[in-house]
Design a protein around this motif. Structure first.
Motif, short mmCIF file in Angstrom:
data_model
loop_
_atom_site.label_atom_id
_atom_site.label_comp_id
_atom_site.label_asym_id
_atom_site.label_seq_id
_atom_site.Cartn_x
_atom_site.Cartn_y
_atom_site.Cartn_z
N ARG A 68 53.36 4.96 -1.44
CA ARG A 68 53.57 4.33 -0.13
C ARG A 68 52.75 5.01 0.96
NH1 ARG A 68 59.96 4.65 -1.03
NH2 ARG A 68 59.15 6.60 -1.86
N TYR A 109 49.10 3.86 0.38
CA TYR A 109 48.95 2.46 0.82
C TYR A 109 48.87 2.38 2.35
CZ TYR A 109 49.95 -2.50 1.50
OH TYR A 109 49.88 -3.81 1.89
N LYS A 110 49.74 3.11 3.02
CA LYS A 110 49.76 3.11 4.48
C LYS A 110 48.45 3.65 5.05
CE LYS A 110 52.72 4.59 8.36
NZ LYS A 110 51.77 5.34 9.19
N GLN A 162 45.69 1.05 4.51
CA GLN A 162 45.85 -0.09 5.40
C GLN A 162 45.53 0.26 6.86
OE1 GLN A 162 46.55 -3.50 4.80
NE2 GLN A 162 45.89 -2.78 2.79
N GLU A 163 45.71 1.54 7.20
CA GLU A 163 45.37 2.00 8.55
C GLU A 163 43.95 2.56 8.62
OE1 GLU A 163 48.48 4.74 9.53
OE2 GLU A 163 49.96 3.15 9.86
N GLU A 218 39.99 -4.68 11.80
CA GLU A 218 41.42 -4.82 12.01
C GLU A 218 42.18 -4.07 10.92
OE1 GLU A 218 42.55 -8.88 12.26
OE2 GLU A 218 41.28 -9.33 13.99
N LEU A 219 43.42 -3.73 11.18
CA LEU A 219 44.25 -3.03 10.20
C LEU A 219 45.06 -4.03 9.38
CD1 LEU A 219 45.62 -0.16 12.49
CD2 LEU A 219 43.43 -0.28 11.27
N HIS A 220 45.58 -3.55 8.27
CA HIS A 220 46.56 -4.30 7.47
C HIS A 220 46.04 -5.66 6.99
CE1 HIS A 220 49.39 -1.23 8.74
NE2 HIS A 220 49.07 -1.49 10.00
N ASN A 221 44.90 -5.64 6.33
CA ASN A 221 44.41 -6.85 5.66
C ASN A 221 43.59 -6.42 4.44
OD1 ASN A 221 41.47 -6.69 6.41
ND2 ASN A 221 42.32 -6.84 8.49
N ASN A 222 43.07 -7.41 3.72
CA ASN A 222 42.39 -7.12 2.46
C ASN A 222 40.92 -6.73 2.60
OD1 ASN A 222 44.58 -7.43 0.79
ND2 ASN A 222 44.20 -9.59 0.39
#
Length: 209
Positions: A127, A130-131, A134-135, A164-168
């Protein structure tokens, strides 16, 4: 591997390309995977969507060394590590979540360190990893993308997602040509025309390493 192209050293295509040629997939297949795997040479593999004309990237430490030299990593220090034009050792830390990957990353690490890249491994709670990814608080990551029935390239490669944050769009990929092809793809329902567009997109992405 995902390279964070937003910052050094992977903002340099020569470094990304060198890293690809140092990834000894054949050894992994032979030593760890009982030769049950095949090479992937596309971002849309397994069906008719992938571009068959993409370069076939295979382990080539000589080519990798030449590319790294072009990028400014020409000399090694007394410990054998490559030193860049800024005078700093070429050092990376791969953070990963599952302990089951340690045996694989340890084999990968050997070839990078043989090439003069100090390649640290750090296992954390998945986790946390992943964080951080994503950041965009990473340099290199180990990422897996699942497949869908029909490709949707804009969700992973559209330019406006890159910062941008939090995307693929994890690597921060940008290409106006890919953006235009994605827009065109969204308006076409003819399957053969869709395949042609995806293959064009695949080729552009692949050649950016």
């Amino acid at each position: 591997f995902v390279f964070n192209m937003r910052k050094p050293p992977f903002d340099d295509i020569k470094v990304r390309k060198a890293f690809c040629y140092l990834f000894n997939r054949a050894k992994l297949m032979d030593k760890l995977f009982f030769n049950e795997y095949e090479f992937t040479d596309s971002y849309f593999p397994g069906r008719e969507w992938g571009n068959p004309d993409n370069p076939k990237i295979r382990y080539d430490p000589g080519l990798a060394a030449a590319l790294l030299a072009e990028a400014g990593y020409k000399e090694r220090n007394e410990d054998g590590w490559l030193v860049g034009p800024d005078g700093k050792v070429f050092e990376l830390t791969l953070e990963y979540g599952s302990p089951t990957w340690t045996r694989i990353h340890t084999v990968i690490k050997e070839d990078y360190e043989k090439a003069g890249i100090k390649f640290n491994l750090k296992q954390l709670d998945w986790r946390v990893v992943y964080k951080k990814v994503q950041e965009r608080k990473f340099t290199i990551a180990w990422q897996n993308w699942g497949a869908i029935l029909f490709p949707n390239p804009e969700s992973s490669f559209r330019s406006n997602l890159a910062d941008e944050l939090h995307n693929n769009n994890v690597p921060g990929f940008k290409s106006r040509k890919v953006d235009k092809l994605c827009a065109k793809y969204n308006l076409i329902f003819d399957r053969q025309k869709q395949i042609k567009i995806i293959r064009q997109i695949d080729s552009i992405i692949f050649k950016k390493y």
